[in-house]
Write an enzyme that holds these catalytic residues in place. Sequence first.
Site, PDB file in Angstrom:
ATOM      1  CB  SER A 147      -0.837   0.006   1.285  1.00 36.48           C
ATOM      2  OG  SER A 147      -1.400   1.274   1.525  1.00 36.48           O
ATOM      3  CE1 TYR A 160      -4.440  -2.061   4.973  1.00 41.84           C
ATOM      4  CE2 TYR A 160      -3.358   0.061   4.702  1.00 41.84           C
ATOM      5  CZ  TYR A 160      -3.961  -1.053   4.156  1.00 41.84           C
ATOM      6  OH  TYR A 160      -4.068  -1.176   2.785  1.00 41.84           O
TER       7      TYR A 160
END
Length: 259
Positions: A147, A160
């Site tokens: 990401s 995350y």
Amino acid sequence: MYPDLAGKVVIITGAGSGLGKAMALRFGKEKAKVVVCYFPEEQKQDVDDIITDTHSMGGEAIGVFTDVTNEHNVVTLIQTATKHFGSLDIVINNAGIENEVPTVDMLLEDWNKVISTNLTGAFLGCREALKYMLEHNIKGNIINMSSVHEMIPRPHFVHYVASKGGIKLMTETLALEYAPKGIRVNSIGPGAIDTPINAEKFSDPDVEKLIPMGYIGKPEEIAACAAFLASEQASYVTGITLFSDGGMTKYPSFQAGRG
Ligand code: NAI
């Protein structure tokens, strides 16, 4: 299109929706043999549709229920895939989750769930793929879904960002460790892409202002990166994160002289 992908065996985790689904369809279009891993069980019908679409485009596909947090499931996945298709060329560790919680309120359970899905799940996928590839002398390749948040901090998502930061160094380490065997390991770093994981967030029109290219990406634009990295066109590429983010990682506040 990448003709060398035709007939290649590719496993994609978390492929019942979003980016995983788009990648399954792209590899189907490339006429690859696709193992569409899904979780939870309710995605079975969607996966049957993906399999039908893959066949209609000239590829082959099977669906395999796989909870990536379950070591036994991942071991069985590789066995099932290789038994069915006879080999294994590409593994895409895509399954991932997130939830917004200020750090002081984050339960250990929240932290463990995200880390075990996004990071430990990808580790298990890498480990089992590498074992099979080494044992069968396959110069395969592995793609981990990272990401932009492997480099951009994100308050309220500490689990995350830790998982994606972990993916970055895991990818780089495995690339180095297995380069002598001809196995390539890379990551993809999507920016804001239109999938179920963030449907609610992206209904806010201000999100597009954070993206220099001015629009939310499409799942097909990430699937194109996966096809490239898996193909022979990327034969000398290992240990990178290929960001596909409309410029999001390029300090957008400096655009047009601001910042
Ligand atoms: P998504 O929610 O559609 O896909 C994630 C998939 O993983 C779902 O099908 C979900 O059921 C599955 N999954 C959840 N827990 C699982 C488990 N324990 N075992 C196996 N599968 C499990 O969302 P999206 O966007 O397609 O996400 C795919 C990956 O892309 C994730 O790793 C996410 O972090 C990453 N990503 C997505 C971005 C975006 O803007 N959509 C941006 C950056 C990264």
